[in-house]
Structures are given as structure tokens and as C-alpha cells.
Write a protein that holds these residues in place. Structure first.
Motif, mmCIF file in Angstrom:
data_model
loop_
_atom_site.group_PDB
_atom_site.id
_atom_site.type_symbol
_atom_site.label_atom_id
_atom_site.label_comp_id
_atom_site.label_asym_id
_atom_site.label_seq_id
_atom_site.Cartn_x
_atom_site.Cartn_y
_atom_site.Cartn_z
ATOM 1 N N SER A 227 -1.165 9.112 1.372
ATOM 2 C CA SER A 227 0.263 9.281 1.080
ATOM 3 C C SER A 227 0.638 10.759 0.966
ATOM 4 N N GLN B 59 7.838 -6.451 1.411
ATOM 5 C CA GLN B 59 8.020 -5.164 0.730
ATOM 6 C C GLN B 59 7.272 -5.143 -0.597
ATOM 7 N N ASN C 279 5.001 6.896 -5.445
ATOM 8 C CA ASN C 279 3.932 6.210 -4.724
ATOM 9 C C ASN C 279 4.540 5.099 -3.885
ATOM 10 N N TRP C 280 4.891 5.455 -2.658
ATOM 11 C CA TRP C 280 5.556 4.500 -1.759
ATOM 12 C C TRP C 280 4.608 3.376 -1.376
ATOM 13 N N THR C 281 3.295 3.637 -1.508
ATOM 14 C CA THR C 281 2.305 2.635 -1.178
ATOM 15 C C THR C 281 1.150 2.778 -2.170
ATOM 16 N N GLU C 282 0.201 1.866 -2.124
ATOM 17 C CA GLU C 282 -0.965 1.961 -3.009
ATOM 18 C C GLU C 282 -1.736 3.239 -2.655
ATOM 19 N N ASP D 211 3.525 -4.615 0.324
ATOM 20 C CA ASP D 211 3.117 -3.340 0.905
ATOM 21 C C ASP D 211 3.670 -2.126 0.177
ATOM 22 N N GLY D 212 4.681 -2.316 -0.635
ATOM 23 C CA GLY D 212 5.319 -1.179 -1.301
ATOM 24 C C GLY D 212 6.551 -0.731 -0.535
ATOM 25 N N VAL E 106 7.026 1.682 1.056
ATOM 26 C CA VAL E 106 6.685 2.428 2.275
ATOM 27 C C VAL E 106 7.279 1.753 3.505
ATOM 28 N N VAL E 107 7.589 0.457 3.403
ATOM 29 C CA VAL E 107 8.174 -0.253 4.547
ATOM 30 C C VAL E 107 9.628 0.160 4.802
ATOM 31 N N LYS F 277 0.806 1.722 -7.275
ATOM 32 C CA LYS F 277 1.927 1.939 -6.356
ATOM 33 C C LYS F 277 3.244 1.653 -7.082
#
Lengths: 317, 421
Positions: free
Chosen positions: A131, B42, A222-225, B45-46, B48-49, A247
Motif C-alpha cells: 500500500s 468492498q 489503510n485502503w486495503t489489508e 477487499d477494503g 481500495v476498490v 485495514k
């Protein structure tokens, strides 16, 4: 430790019931834990056990946890890291040191734009590698101007420093009047007595209002894990600082609370090869940072916003 | 007891209808399910999508949120003429307006919920149980005013409908104070939403005193646009009488609000562009582009063009009075303000970043899908509420005589307050 864990000034009744509920659940949890140990279906609870998932869900705000609850929370963090990275980490609670207010001064004459501070910080503070979260951003600036909009964020020449440029590293200023703290709807971020603005990653709801409020672009989401290679994980962690983050929550520079609250330098200062960085106790009249503030011409970024940063810049000239 | 009958009868009415009605509900339900499915993706995955980033940390969701709070607030434009000026024609549709406010507030709340990174921790905002940062955080204020507005807009129509259901006139003396409270509350929800943005001194584009008034003005244009279109649909597909005078009043309000709204936009443009200081960078990005980046430029000019078409039609009396041109103005004004106050307001606040970086934002297909799901849910909710409301107001759904007698004798408190004076 003790003074930090006493206050439960609000929500007393609810906290009481919540604790009793969790205690009861603990007993059930042991039973299910035993059952779960026999059954291989562990990934069902988001890579956690049922007991830990429930413990996480009902975990109280950092400032309201009892010592036992804190102990449980720290143990859960260690277990989670073991499950996720296969690494044994230690996670402790590091309360602020009384009589200390931290400040930072950076000599822009000495900064050469190497970005060693950026990478030292990433390793120390377990930022997500894929990230690409970075607490420090070094801006390459045209000499003769302080216009941030003309700054180069992703400079990548063969060698630095580049002729005609100077370098301005920016990170969380640990404002004395932090707009992010005012913005947070759930008090998941606050200014500790040593002046450091910290975040309870387990309390943050991820609304990102603090990111809109910050004038220094110091906060990251934290847009993702976050993914960290197991061998690069720093296993020495604390609750309010560099432990692995989940996340969906916000994080930022915390002046390396896991180090500085134990008398060590922040990682960025240790990594800097030019000695441009000076960190210290603003309340100690004999500290180097006090010497700089009293004897050098210093400036702060966006002082007109009234945020009172505890991060100063100065030059040799 | 009779209240239970009331709810059961209302729900029964919602589930009764022609083939066309069920087709409409089915389409909306399918779109909602489609959005929900994407939302689960979403969650897994968070965020981030989405197209959002640390640079542009709010996007399409918050843009829709800001716009929908305005739609919700606009219900007050029916409430004021109905209750303060005692316009009988407006009073006959005010309940529908309040139903629209309920649907809009819930949509706005859903857009916030899909935007947050940890919806599982939403309980942290509950006072005492969680830790509510009131009055410091403007987001905390928004939670208070939106929930309060939702409660008021459920309370008043429920009371009025319940009275009519039992064949009584509601006691105006009893609920008038609540109506007055709801009027001020309507202004407050959109003001607080504007303050959510204008309170950020880090973001010069939002940090202007005009933002609150601008939000109100544009809401009073986009809200009536949607109400006018909806009332015409209701007039066509149901037997409910909607007086043309209501539509004319709303069109006039919309004309004035649109003029003021455009004047405010112009005032902001002048202030920023005359000196073209560094504070104008976001405005520059929005309207002209900055350093070769101009992702929003076509959209904001489209918005301005649509708003100009709308204001021209609305300001020329013969055009405003003609159904076709009025409807064109409503569609143009609604879409124009959705673009201007949504993406055109939220996104440029983040470009450039406080450190001068220009990083553009484009919503992803998944973001669109989730947004479509929420809009479908709002339309679905409004359809159901309107269906029951119309049936009760037309006298098609009434408590049986036995129930009414039952309420008289066993529920003296309710009967007493509900009795006309």
C-alpha cells in the motif's frame, strides 16, 4: 502505566456491564477455543478465533481500558500477528513520560534529499509495503521559493541533491492545536501529555474526516489489508504506535512512541546520515532542541492556520 | 392496539398493487441487491476498490451524501406554505414531501456508512456506550441533526396518518410546535453539512463563509425540482389530486433559489480568480485545469450549462408554466446541482493536496454500482411510503368501526389528544 489505566470517567455503567458480559463470554470462549483447537476451521472469523473476534469487537477505547483489558488486548495483538505473519511479536503499552513534551527541529541546509528517514520509518513502524504508506514525504523544492505547489513529490534523479533544489521533509507536526483531533467523531485520536497526537487503531471508524482536516497531509488510510513480508516485520511494538494495523483505519507519524517514550531516538533521526534532524524534550532547558529554538532562526509550516506545530525548520545560515 | 392495526394495514397497502407497480418495485429491489452485492465485495477487499486515495480521501459517496442532505432539507419548502401560510393545496401534498425527506436522509446516511472503513465499529459513535466527540466534531453534529431530522419526519406524518386512519382530524395545536422545530431543523441539517466542509482551514476551497448559504440555495433549487417531477408522476399513476398551484409555487421557489445559487457561484469565482492566489488553486483545477490535469473541467462546465438552461426557463413565465419546458428545467437543475454540489464541490477540495500534489480521482464501476444500489433503495422506500400515505389520505385504508370504538374506550389518552378541538 498505572496512571494511564485508571480513568473510566464516562460510560461507567455500560463499561461495567460490558466487562461482565465479556467475562462470561471468556468462559464460553475457553470452551469454544478448546473446540476450535480440535477443528481446523479457523479462518471463519476473519483469520481470527471466535473468542478473539468477539474480544476485538467489544474492545473499549484505549483510555477507558482496565489493566486486565489492556493485557488481553495486547495478547490478542500478539496472537493476531502470529497468525498473520507467523512471527512472534511483543506488544506493550507505553504511556507518556511525565515532564516531557517532545519537539522536532530539522535543518534544511543539511537535508540532501536521500529519503533515508522515509525508509527507516517504514521499517520501524511496520507500514504496509504494497500500500506504500509513508509517514514522511520529502519535497524537492526550487531554491528561492517556498511554494509547495511547485514541489516535486516523486523526484528520482540519478543523484541527489540536484543543483538549484533544496529538500523539505514533511511529516506529522504533532500540532499543539491539532485540527484532526477536533474533527474525529469518536475521539479515536487525541494529544497525549507529551504532546504526541496518537491514534487508537482499534477505535477508529475510518471516516477520514481527520485526513480532510490535516493541513500537512500527514494522515494515511489503510485502503486495503496492509501487507508486510514476515522477515521485514519489526517485532518490537507498542499499542499506540507501530503494531501492525488493520485495514480501514487511519495512521500517521507518532514520533516513534515505542522508542522515544523509552529514551531512544525516533527512527527517522537515527536513519538520517547528514545529522539534519534534532529531536528532544521541549521542557528541558538544556536540550539541544531548546538550544536551536533559542539560537537559530526557525520557521514552521502554515503557521497562519494556528495549529501550533511542534516541528520546526531552520538553516545553518 | 389500534396503532398495530394501523401499521399492519399500511404495510398491507404497500404490498398491494398492479402489475406495473410490482414491476417497478422489482426493478428497484434488483438494483438494490446489485448494489448490496458490490458492497459486500468492498467490505471484503477494503475501500481500495474505490477510486479514492490518500490524496483524494473522499469521493463519489460523500458527494452524493452532501447532495442528498439538501434534498432532505428541501421538504421544508412544502412544510412552510402548508403550516405557516395555511395553503390547503400544499397541505395536501406535504406528507409526500416529508416521505421524500425520510428517504433522502436514509440515503444520505447509507452513503456515509458505505464510505467508512470500519462499519463494524459504527457503535463507537453512540453517546456513552461509544465515545461521541460532541460538540467538537462537526461529524458528530451531523449525526445528531440527521438522526433528529429523520425522527421528526417520521413522527409528524405518522401522527397525521394515524389520525386520518381513525377518521379524525389531527390536533394541530399538539403537533404545530414539532412542525416549527422541523422547519429550523431542516435548515440546520444542510448548514451543518456545509460546515463539515467549511470548517477545514486546511482546505481553502471549502473554507469559505459562503458555503453554508450556497448549500441552502442549491438545495432549495434541486429539492423542488425532484418534488415537481415526483408530484407529476403521482398525479399520473394514482387518483391522488395534486393541484397545479402547488407545482407553480414550487417552480417559482426553484426559480429564485436557482438565481441566488448561480449568483453565489459567480461570487466565489470572482473572489478566487481576480487575484488567482494560491488559495484559488482548487478553483483553477475545477474550471480551467491545473498543470495539465483537468478531469473535472468538462463536468463543471456541463453543470453550469445545465443550471443556466434551468434558470433561463424558470425565469421566463410562459416557459415555466408549460409542463414540458418546466420538466426540462427540473431535470437540468437537478442534474446540474448534483454535479456542481457533489463532485464539483467535494473533489476539488482535495486537489491539490495541502502539500501541493495534484492527484486526480475517478470513481470506479464498483463505486457507481454501490451508489446505484443506495439510490434504488431510496426510490423503493419512497414508493412504499407514498403508496400507503396516498391510500390513507384518500380514505381507502381506514380503521374498522370496531377498532375505532376499541380505541375510544381502551385508549383514552390517545383518543383525547387526537380529538379535534
Amino acid at each position: 502505566m498505572s496512571d494511564e489505566r485508571e480513568h473510566s470517567d464516562e460510560g461507567d455503567t455500560f463499561s461495567h456491564y460490558r466487562r461482565r458480559f465479556l467475562k462470561g463470554l471468556g468462559t464460553v470462549g475457553v470452551a469454544t477455543g478448546v473446540a476450535a483447537a480440535a477443528a481446523p476451521a479457523r479462518a471463519a472469523w476473519g483469520g481470527s478465533t471466535f473468542q478473539d473476534a468477539i474480544g476485538d469487537f467489544f474492545q473499549d477505547h484505549y483510555q477507558r481500558m482496565t489493566p486486565e483489558e489492556m493485557k488481553d488486548a495486547l495478547a490478542r495483538i500478539e496472537r493476531k500477528a502470529k497468525r498473520k505473519f507467523g512471527v512472534d511479536i511483543t506488544c506493550v503499552d507505553t504511556p507518556p513520560i511525565p515532564g516531557v513534551v517532545f519537539g522536532y527541529a530539522l535543518n534544511i541546509s543539511k537535508c540532501k534529499g536521500y529519503r533515508d528517514c522515509v525508509h527507516g520509518c517504514i521499517r520501524e513502524n511496520n507500514q504496509g509495503r504494497d500500500s506504500q504508506v509513508q509517514y514522511i514525504r520529502v519535497l524537492q523544492m526550487d531554491k528561492g521559493s517556498m511554494n509547495l505547489e511547485k514541489s516535486e513529490h516523486y523526484y528520482d534523479p540519478a543523484t541527489v541533491p540536484v543543483e538549484g533544489k533544496f529538500y523539505l521533509p514533511v511529516q506529522c507536526m504533532q500540532c499543539d492545536n491539532p485540527p484532526c483531533v477536533k474533527a474525529c467523531p469518536v475521539q479515536a485520536t487525541w494529544k497525549d501529555p507529551d504532546g504526541i497526537v496518537v491514534i487508537d487503531y482499534d477505535w477508529c471508524i475510518g471516516c477520514r474526516f481527520c485526513m480532510a482536516a490535516c493541513p500537512y497531509w500527514a494522515r494515511h488510510f489503510n485502503w486495503t489489508e496492509p501487507q508486510i513480508p514476515a522477515k521485514e516485520l519489526n517485532p518490537v511494538t507498542n499499542f499506540i504506535g507501530n503494531r501492525p494495523r488493520p485495514k480501514g483505519v487511519v495512521e500517521k507519524c507518532h514520533f516513534c512512541t515505542q522508542r522515544t517514550r523509552k529514551g531512544r531516538q525516533p527512527a527517522c533521526m537515527e536513519a538520517c546520515p547528514t545529522g539534519a534532524r534534532v529531536f528532544g524534550n521541549l521542557l528541558d532547558p538544556n536540550s539541544e532542541i531548546r538550544h536551536i529554538l533559542e539560537n537559530k532562526t526557525v520557521f514552521r509550516l502554515k503557521e497562519e492556520l494556528g495549529t501550533e506545530p511542534k516541528f520546526w525548520y531552520y538553516t545553518d545560515a | 392496539m389500534s396503532f398495530v392495526h394501523f401499521v399492519v394495514d399500511a404495510v398491507r397497502e404497500m404490498l398491494r398493487g398492479s402489475r406495473a407497480y410490482w414491476t417497478w418495485l422489482g426493478i428497484l429491489a434488483a438494483l438494490f441487491a446489485f448494489g448490496a452485492l458490490n458492497y459486500f465485495g468492498q467490505l471484503r477487499d477494503g475501500l481500495v476498490v474505490t477510486g479514492m486515495s490518500d490524496q483524494v480521501s473522499w469521493g463519489f459517496y460523500i458527494a452524493n451524501f452532501a447532495f442528498l442532505v439538501g434534498i432532505a432539507a428541501a421538504a421544508v419548502l412544502l412544510v412552510i406554505p402548508a403550516y405557516i401560510f395555511h395553503r390547503k393545496d400544499v397541505k395536501s401534498v406535504v406528507l409526500l414531501g416529508e416521505g421524500m425527506a425520510v428517504a433522502a436522509v436514509i440515503m444520505a446516511m447509507l452513503f456515509v456508512i458505505v464510505d467508512i472503513g470500519r462499519p463494524d465499529r459504527a457503535w463507537h459513535v453512540i453517546p456513552f456506550i461509544g465515545r461521541f466527540n460532541f460538540p467538537s466534531s462537526l461529524l458528530a453534529w451531523d449525526i445528531v441533526v440527521l438522526n433528529g431530522y429523520l425522527a421528526l419526519n417520521l413522527l409528524i406524518p405518522t401522527y397525521v396518518h394515524f389520525s386520518h386512519y381513525r377518521g379524525r382530524e389531527p390536533n394541530l395545536k399538539l403537533y404545530f410546535p414539532v412542525v416549527v422545530l422541523a422547519m429550523f431543523w431542516a435548515i440546520s441539517i444542510h448548514t451543518v453539512t456545509a460546515f463539515l466542509f467549511s470548517s477545514n482551514s486546511a482546505r481553502p476551497f471549502w473554507n469559505v463563509a459562503l458555503l453554508g448559504p450556497r448549500f441552502i440555495a442549491s438545495a432549495f433549487a434541486s429539492g423542488p425540482a425532484l418534488i415537481i417531477l415526483t408530484l407529476q408522476v403521482i398525479r399520473r399513476v394514482t387518483d391522488y389530486p395534486v393541484s397545479q398551484s402547488v407545482i407553480e409555487t414550487l417552480a417559482l421557489i426553484m426559480a429564485v433559489a436557482m438565481q441566488i445559487s448561480l449568483f453565489f457561484v459567480g461570487a466565489e469565482m470572482f473572489t478566487d480568480f481576480y487575484n488567482d492566489s494560491r488559495h484559488a488553486a482548487s478553483m483553477h483545477y475545477l474550471f480551467l485545469g491545473l498543470d495539465g490535469f483537468a478531469g473535472l473541467r468538462p463536468w463543471i462546465w456541463l453543470a453550469i450549462a445545465l443550471n443556466l438552461v434551468a434558470v433561463a426557463i424558470l425565469s421566463i413565465h410562459p416557459l415555466r408554466r408549460k409542463a414540458l419546458t418546466l420538466n426540462i428545467a427540473c431535470v437540468c437543475g437537478f442534474v446540474g446541482i448534483w454535479l456542481e454540489k457533489g463532485m464539483g464541490l467535494v473533489i476539488p477540495g482535495f486537489i491539490p493536496t495541502p502539500l501541493g500534489e495534484i492527484f486526480e480521482y475517478v470513481p470506479t464501476a464498483q463505486e457507481f454500482s454501490i451508489a446505484i444500489g443506495i439510490w434504488a433503495f431510496g426510490f423503493l422506500l419512497f414508493t412504499l411510503l407514498a403508496k400507503a400515505s396516498i391510500a390513507i389520505e384518500l380514505g381507502k385504508v381506514r380503521a374498522s368501526n370496531a377498532q375505532r370504538r376499541d380505541a375510544m374506550t381502551s385508549g383514552p389518552a390517545v383518543a383525547a389528544v387526537a380529538h379535534p378541538d
